[in-house]
Write a protein that holds these residues in place. Structure first.
Motif, PDB file in Angstrom:
ATOM      1  N   ARG A   3      63.043   5.270   0.501  1.00 36.27           N
ATOM      2  CA  ARG A   3      61.600   5.026   0.600  1.00 36.27           C
ATOM      3  C   ARG A   3      60.840   6.303   0.947  1.00 36.27           C
ATOM      4  O   ARG A   3      59.825   6.635   0.319  1.00 36.27           O
ATOM      5  N   THR A  27      63.673   0.126  -1.886  1.00 31.82           N
ATOM      6  CA  THR A  27      63.111   0.788  -0.708  1.00 31.82           C
ATOM      7  C   THR A  27      62.742  -0.183   0.409  1.00 31.82           C
ATOM      8  O   THR A  27      61.965   0.146   1.291  1.00 31.82           O
ATOM      9  N   SER A  28      63.325  -1.382   0.386  1.00 35.27           N
ATOM     10  CA  SER A  28      63.075  -2.362   1.438  1.00 35.27           C
ATOM     11  C   SER A  28      64.400  -2.989   1.857  1.00 35.27           C
ATOM     12  O   SER A  28      65.245  -3.315   1.012  1.00 35.27           O
ATOM     13  N   GLN A  29      64.588  -3.169   3.149  1.00 27.89           N
ATOM     14  CA  GLN A  29      65.840  -3.716   3.667  1.00 27.89           C
ATOM     15  C   GLN A  29      66.119  -5.114   3.148  1.00 27.89           C
ATOM     16  O   GLN A  29      67.275  -5.496   2.947  1.00 27.89           O
TER      17      GLN A  29
END
Length: 403
Positions: free
Chosen positions: A121, A41-43
């Motif tokens: 996310r 859920t994080s780039q």
């Protein structure tokens, strides 16, 4: 051994599976959603999905009804214009351009684009607010036993679930589809796609641009600005050896090739993150339902990333299920309901796969005469306003309106 009774079990916790869980919970059902992987859920995290998804107009309606659109909307990049560019001449520069403006058919944009990691996310955060959804990561479906009254699912950790409806949203190699003995037909192109994000000096002005030369389309889809600089998500399809070569290039060399391929329509592109790569196929299940079971998303169909059809087809599956359930909630998972689902969706899925397959094969053309023929076809078809309008409506999945 843990035993759980629930209304619905969803195998697959990707974007489609989580949206399905949220949507069906909103209808008043208890839902268990399982997936062997934990969503990234994080780039910047390892394994982040660098692709993006454009939700078309019908998808937004579904997301609004599910109570999910409100938290997604602040992150959206509207898609007002879809531009098709043929750059198949001797040099990589536009020679034919056709634009589809959503204003010709609607007061709303064609769609709204989001990075996939962000969708994961936001869906995960929404699920955590829904007490009737149980989300289990790190476990998958091991065994399925269906009966006329329910489906019994054994998970890889030994947990046993019993549900009125089982939904397979577990990907192109779906364990649920395999457990039901449903065959899938696969078309391979010898292509792979690179996905990444860029910034550029010329604003995209909410224009999604698909550039055709050879190997496959090079598509730039608007994203929200990054620190005040215009940004886009790119999917670059090429023959597999060429895609693999590009994937391995140092950043500077890759940027040089990507800028040549982009025809510099938005000025020099600057890479802003990692590059991911995946194989391109078309695939469809011979049936989209079985006893107490519905297949949706990539468990039911896979298409090349052309025209924003992939996840929107998945949400089309979900819309049909929702309509059938709303019409007769007491028939959830019944033979009659699932047969109606299959008959309603399967023919349309096959039609869309056929159309996207033809477009992809045309975009792969390498011989100059075939590229010239493609340019002629683009100009002839998209240059006629009634035809262009009909194609826009078909792409959105909305019915034609009289003019």
């Amino acid at each position: 051994m843990q035993r759980i009774q629930t209304d619905i079990v969803i195998s697959g916790g990707g974007i489609a599976g989580m949206i399905a869980a949220i949507t069906l919970e909103k209808l008043g059902f208890s839902v268990v959603c399982v997936d062997p992987a934990t969503p990234v859920t994080s780039q910047d995290a390892k394994g982040a999905d660098m692709r993006s998804t454009a939700f078309l107009q019908p998808a937004r309606t579904l997301l609004e009804d599910a109570g999910l659109w409100g938290q997604l909307a602040p992150h959206a990049a509207p898609l007002q214009v879809m531009r098709i560019v043929d750059a198949g001449g001797d040099v990589s520069e536009p020679r034919i351009q056709s634009e589809f403006d959503a204003a010709d058919i609607s007061e709303q944009p064609f769609g709204w684009n989001f990075p996939n990691w962000l969708l994961r996310r936001e869906c995960l955060a929404e699920i955590e607010r829904r007490p009737s959804i149980t989300l289990k990561h790190g476990v998958g479906v091991k065994n399925v036993l269906t009966r006329s009254e329910n489906a019994r699912i054994t998970l890889s950790d030994g947990t046993q679930l019993q549900a009125r409806l089982l939904i397979g949203a577990d990907g192109r190699n779906s364990p649920v589809r395999e457990a039901l003995g449903i065959d899938a037909k696969t078309l391979r192109y010898g292509q792979k796609a690179l996905a990444f994000t860029v910034t550029h000096p010329i604003p995209h002005q909410n224009v999604s641009t698909e550039i055709h030369r050879s190997g496959g389309p090079f598509t730039l889809v608007p994203l929200p600005d990054v620190d005040g600089t215009p940004a886009s998500a790119i999917v670059w399809m090429e023959r597999s050896p060429e895609a693999e070569r590009l994937q391995k290039l140092p950043t500077g060399a890759f940027e040089a090739e990507m800028n040549a391929r982009s025809c510099l329509l938005f000025g020099p592109l600057s890479l802003t993150g990692a590059r991911s790569i995946w194989p391109i196929i078309s695939q469809y299940a011979q049936r989209m339902s079985g006893e107490r079971t519905a297949l949706i998303a990539e468990a039911a169909h896979v298409v090349p990333p052309i025209g924003a059809q992939g996840l929107n087809m998945s949400l089309g599956d979900l819309r049909v299920l929702v309509d059938l359930i709303k019409a007769a909630p007491e028939t959830l998972g019944s033979r009659d309901m699932l047969e109606k689902y299959h008959k309603t969706r399967h023919a349309e899925v096959l039609t869309r796969i056929t159309g996207i397959d033809l477009l992809n094969r045309a975009s792969m053309a390498e011989a100059r005469p075939l590229r010239d023929l493609r340019a002629f076809g683009l100009n002839a078809i998209y240059g006629v306003k009634p035809v262009r309008k009909t194609l826009m409506q078909l792409g959105l999945g909305v019915k034609s309106q009289s003019t």
